[in-house]
Write a protein that holds these residues in place. Structure first.
Motif, PDB file in Angstrom:
ATOM      1  N   MET A   1     -92.936  81.066 -18.366  1.00  0.00           N
ATOM      2  CA  MET A   1     -92.200  80.750 -19.579  1.00  0.00           C
ATOM      3  C   MET A   1     -90.791  81.348 -19.544  1.00  0.00           C
ATOM      4  O   MET A   1     -89.872  80.753 -20.077  1.00  0.00           O
ATOM      5  CB  MET A   1     -92.981  81.265 -20.788  1.00  0.00           C
ATOM      6  CG  MET A   1     -92.340  80.921 -22.104  1.00  0.00           C
ATOM      7  SD  MET A   1     -91.888  79.202 -22.391  1.00  0.00           S
ATOM      8  CE  MET A   1     -93.404  78.360 -22.202  1.00  0.00           C
ATOM      9  N   ASP A   2     -90.665  82.523 -18.900  1.00  0.00           N
ATOM     10  CA  ASP A   2     -89.338  83.128 -18.843  1.00  0.00           C
ATOM     11  C   ASP A   2     -88.365  82.243 -18.074  1.00  0.00           C
ATOM     12  O   ASP A   2     -87.209  82.103 -18.461  1.00  0.00           O
ATOM     13  CB  ASP A   2     -89.397  84.539 -18.253  1.00  0.00           C
ATOM     14  CG  ASP A   2     -90.042  84.608 -16.874  1.00  0.00           C
ATOM     15  OD1 ASP A   2     -90.787  83.675 -16.514  1.00  0.00           O
ATOM     16  OD2 ASP A   2     -89.828  85.600 -16.167  1.00  0.00           O
ATOM     17  N   LYS A   3     -88.841  81.591 -17.011  1.00  0.00           N
ATOM     18  CA  LYS A   3     -87.967  80.691 -16.250  1.00  0.00           C
ATOM     19  C   LYS A   3     -87.580  79.473 -17.074  1.00  0.00           C
ATOM     20  O   LYS A   3     -86.440  79.016 -17.012  1.00  0.00           O
ATOM     21  CB  LYS A   3     -88.639  80.258 -14.950  1.00  0.00           C
ATOM     22  CG  LYS A   3     -88.611  81.311 -13.890  1.00  0.00           C
ATOM     23  CD  LYS A   3     -88.703  80.665 -12.531  1.00  0.00           C
ATOM     24  CE  LYS A   3     -88.747  81.702 -11.463  1.00  0.00           C
ATOM     25  NZ  LYS A   3     -87.465  82.084 -10.967  1.00  0.00           N
ATOM     26  N   ILE A   4     -88.518  78.966 -17.866  1.00  0.00           N
ATOM     27  CA  ILE A   4     -88.218  77.812 -18.723  1.00  0.00           C
ATOM     28  C   ILE A   4     -87.139  78.197 -19.730  1.00  0.00           C
ATOM     29  O   ILE A   4     -86.191  77.446 -19.955  1.00  0.00           O
ATOM     30  CB  ILE A   4     -89.486  77.295 -19.428  1.00  0.00           C
ATOM     31  CG1 ILE A   4     -90.429  76.663 -18.406  1.00  0.00           C
ATOM     32  CG2 ILE A   4     -89.137  76.304 -20.537  1.00  0.00           C
ATOM     33  CD1 ILE A   4     -91.786  76.288 -18.958  1.00  0.00           C
ATOM     34  N   ALA A   5     -87.279  79.374 -20.340  1.00  0.00           N
ATOM     35  CA  ALA A   5     -86.285  79.834 -21.313  1.00  0.00           C
ATOM     36  C   ALA A   5     -84.927  80.026 -20.645  1.00  0.00           C
ATOM     37  O   ALA A   5     -83.904  79.604 -21.186  1.00  0.00           O
ATOM     38  CB  ALA A   5     -86.749  81.133 -21.966  1.00  0.00           C
ATOM     39  N   LEU A   6     -84.914  80.645 -19.471  1.00  0.00           N
ATOM     40  CA  LEU A   6     -83.648  80.911 -18.784  1.00  0.00           C
ATOM     41  C   LEU A   6     -82.976  79.624 -18.309  1.00  0.00           C
ATOM     42  O   LEU A   6     -81.770  79.435 -18.514  1.00  0.00           O
ATOM     43  CB  LEU A   6     -83.877  81.856 -17.600  1.00  0.00           C
ATOM     44  CG  LEU A   6     -84.264  83.285 -17.974  1.00  0.00           C
ATOM     45  CD1 LEU A   6     -84.694  84.069 -16.738  1.00  0.00           C
ATOM     46  CD2 LEU A   6     -83.115  83.981 -18.684  1.00  0.00           C
ATOM     47  N   ILE A   7     -83.734  78.743 -17.695  1.00  0.00           N
ATOM     48  CA  ILE A   7     -83.166  77.488 -17.203  1.00  0.00           C
ATOM     49  C   ILE A   7     -82.699  76.624 -18.371  1.00  0.00           C
ATOM     50  O   ILE A   7     -81.593  76.063 -18.342  1.00  0.00           O
ATOM     51  CB  ILE A   7     -84.173  76.744 -16.306  1.00  0.00           C
ATOM     52  CG1 ILE A   7     -84.382  77.529 -15.004  1.00  0.00           C
ATOM     53  CG2 ILE A   7     -83.712  75.320 -16.015  1.00  0.00           C
ATOM     54  CD1 ILE A   7     -85.560  77.050 -14.165  1.00  0.00           C
ATOM     55  N   SER A   8     -83.522  76.525 -19.421  1.00  0.00           N
ATOM     56  CA  SER A   8     -83.141  75.741 -20.599  1.00  0.00           C
ATOM     57  C   SER A   8     -81.892  76.316 -21.253  1.00  0.00           C
ATOM     58  O   SER A   8     -80.977  75.576 -21.615  1.00  0.00           O
ATOM     59  CB  SER A   8     -84.275  75.702 -21.621  1.00  0.00           C
ATOM     60  OG  SER A   8     -85.405  75.077 -21.085  1.00  0.00           O
TER      61      SER A   8
ATOM     62  N   GLY B   1     -85.480  84.844 -22.500  1.00  0.00           N
ATOM     63  CA  GLY B   1     -85.999  84.711 -21.144  1.00  0.00           C
ATOM     64  C   GLY B   1     -86.146  86.045 -20.428  1.00  0.00           C
ATOM     65  O   GLY B   1     -87.021  86.216 -19.583  1.00  0.00           O
ATOM     66  N   PHE B   2     -85.309  86.986 -20.785  1.00  0.00           N
ATOM     67  CA  PHE B   2     -85.397  88.324 -20.193  1.00  0.00           C
ATOM     68  C   PHE B   2     -86.299  89.270 -20.973  1.00  0.00           C
ATOM     69  O   PHE B   2     -86.684  90.314 -20.471  1.00  0.00           O
ATOM     70  CB  PHE B   2     -83.994  88.947 -20.092  1.00  0.00           C
ATOM     71  CG  PHE B   2     -83.136  88.306 -19.056  1.00  0.00           C
ATOM     72  CD1 PHE B   2     -83.424  88.422 -17.708  1.00  0.00           C
ATOM     73  CD2 PHE B   2     -82.025  87.562 -19.432  1.00  0.00           C
ATOM     74  CE1 PHE B   2     -82.621  87.826 -16.744  1.00  0.00           C
ATOM     75  CE2 PHE B   2     -81.214  86.963 -18.474  1.00  0.00           C
ATOM     76  CZ  PHE B   2     -81.520  87.086 -17.133  1.00  0.00           C
ATOM     77  N   GLN B   3     -86.650  88.925 -22.220  1.00  0.00           N
ATOM     78  CA  GLN B   3     -87.342  89.862 -23.088  1.00  0.00           C
ATOM     79  C   GLN B   3     -88.796  89.521 -23.403  1.00  0.00           C
ATOM     80  O   GLN B   3     -89.593  90.411 -23.629  1.00  0.00           O
ATOM     81  CB  GLN B   3     -86.593  89.996 -24.424  1.00  0.00           C
ATOM     82  CG  GLN B   3     -85.194  90.536 -24.288  1.00  0.00           C
ATOM     83  CD  GLN B   3     -85.177  91.944 -23.715  1.00  0.00           C
ATOM     84  OE1 GLN B   3     -85.977  92.780 -24.091  1.00  0.00           O
ATOM     85  NE2 GLN B   3     -84.275  92.202 -22.797  1.00  0.00           N
ATOM     86  N   LEU B   4     -89.112  88.247 -23.493  1.00  0.00           N
ATOM     87  CA  LEU B   4     -90.436  87.876 -23.971  1.00  0.00           C
ATOM     88  C   LEU B   4     -91.500  88.035 -22.892  1.00  0.00           C
ATOM     89  O   LEU B   4     -91.224  87.985 -21.701  1.00  0.00           O
ATOM     90  CB  LEU B   4     -90.436  86.437 -24.485  1.00  0.00           C
ATOM     91  CG  LEU B   4     -89.602  86.181 -25.731  1.00  0.00           C
ATOM     92  CD1 LEU B   4     -89.681  84.713 -26.125  1.00  0.00           C
ATOM     93  CD2 LEU B   4     -90.053  87.049 -26.895  1.00  0.00           C
ATOM     94  N   ASN B   5     -92.722  88.173 -23.347  1.00  0.00           N
ATOM     95  CA  ASN B   5     -93.873  88.307 -22.471  1.00  0.00           C
ATOM     96  C   ASN B   5     -94.479  86.923 -22.278  1.00  0.00           C
ATOM     97  O   ASN B   5     -95.040  86.346 -23.205  1.00  0.00           O
ATOM     98  CB  ASN B   5     -94.891  89.263 -23.106  1.00  0.00           C
ATOM     99  CG  ASN B   5     -96.119  89.447 -22.265  1.00  0.00           C
ATOM    100  OD1 ASN B   5     -96.332  88.764 -21.271  1.00  0.00           O
ATOM    101  ND2 ASN B   5     -96.954  90.392 -22.666  1.00  0.00           N
ATOM    102  N   GLN B   6     -94.388  86.402 -21.064  1.00  0.00           N
ATOM    103  CA  GLN B   6     -94.863  85.048 -20.821  1.00  0.00           C
ATOM    104  C   GLN B   6     -96.376  84.923 -20.955  1.00  0.00           C
ATOM    105  O   GLN B   6     -96.912  83.818 -21.007  1.00  0.00           O
ATOM    106  CB  GLN B   6     -94.401  84.553 -19.457  1.00  0.00           C
ATOM    107  CG  GLN B   6     -94.880  85.390 -18.294  1.00  0.00           C
ATOM    108  CD  GLN B   6     -94.290  84.914 -16.995  1.00  0.00           C
ATOM    109  OE1 GLN B   6     -93.957  83.746 -16.851  1.00  0.00           O
ATOM    110  NE2 GLN B   6     -94.149  85.803 -16.035  1.00  0.00           N
ATOM    111  N   GLN B   7     -97.084  86.029 -21.048  1.00  0.00           N
ATOM    112  CA  GLN B   7     -98.528  85.993 -21.218  1.00  0.00           C
ATOM    113  C   GLN B   7     -98.939  85.744 -22.672  1.00  0.00           C
ATOM    114  O   GLN B   7    -100.072  85.373 -22.945  1.00  0.00           O
ATOM    115  CB  GLN B   7     -99.158  87.314 -20.731  1.00  0.00           C
ATOM    116  CG  GLN B   7     -98.831  87.650 -19.295  1.00  0.00           C
ATOM    117  CD  GLN B   7     -99.281  86.568 -18.320  1.00  0.00           C
ATOM    118  OE1 GLN B   7    -100.309  85.944 -18.499  1.00  0.00           O
ATOM    119  NE2 GLN B   7     -98.481  86.327 -17.301  1.00  0.00           N
ATOM    120  N   LEU B   8     -98.024  85.966 -23.603  1.00  0.00           N
ATOM    121  CA  LEU B   8     -98.333  85.790 -25.017  1.00  0.00           C
ATOM    122  C   LEU B   8     -98.074  84.345 -25.451  1.00  0.00           C
ATOM    123  O   LEU B   8     -96.976  83.819 -25.272  1.00  0.00           O
ATOM    124  CB  LEU B   8     -97.492  86.729 -25.879  1.00  0.00           C
ATOM    125  CG  LEU B   8     -97.768  88.223 -25.746  1.00  0.00           C
ATOM    126  CD1 LEU B   8     -96.795  89.016 -26.611  1.00  0.00           C
ATOM    127  CD2 LEU B   8     -99.197  88.544 -26.136  1.00  0.00           C
TER     128      LEU B   8
END
Length: 124
Positions: A1-8, A57-64
């Motif tokens: 999810m972090d990559k999706i947030a960063l790329i988006s 993208g740098f802060q959230l926990n992609q497991q949640l």
């Protein structure tokens, strides 16, 4: 999810700069003041939320699961809100207003509000 947030976030930031330049230079002669202001609103909201996506993208926990919903609501909100404004403005400038886009803009705004609300909930 972090990559999706960063790329988006990066794509939305890039396109906001392009659309902003497009509006400031090419559309300035074609749009009236009200249309130009609406277009600029779409660009501003797109850029603001692009920056938010980058930070998330740098802060959230992609497991949640909640964090995934936050990112998705921001992405969907940007697409529905800003891009429906672009469509409305450009179509009305060509005297072919796409009226079906009118109700989409507030749905995009609602998605952005939900994303912010979920972010507040996440912090609490």
């Amino acid at each position: 999810m972090d990559k999706i947030a960063l790329i988006s976030g990066a794509i939305f930031g890039l396109t906001a700069v392009i659309f902003g330049a497009f509006g400031a230079h090419l559309l300035k002669k074609k749009l009236n003041t009200e249309q130009l202001q609406s277009f600029e609103t779409g660009v501003k909201y797109q850029m603001y939320h692009a920056i938010v996506l980058l930070v998330l993208g740098f802060q959230l926990n992609q497991q949640l699961t909640l964090d995934n919903y936050i990112v998705y609501f921001f992405i969907i909100g940007i697409l529905l809100f800003s891009f429906s404004i672009y469509g409305l403005v450009l179509s009305s400038a060509n005297n072919k207003k796409l009226k079906f886009l009118g109700p989409i803009t507030p749905l995009g705004g609602l998605c952005l509000v939900l994303a912010w609300g979920l972010l507040i909930y996440r912090f609490i």
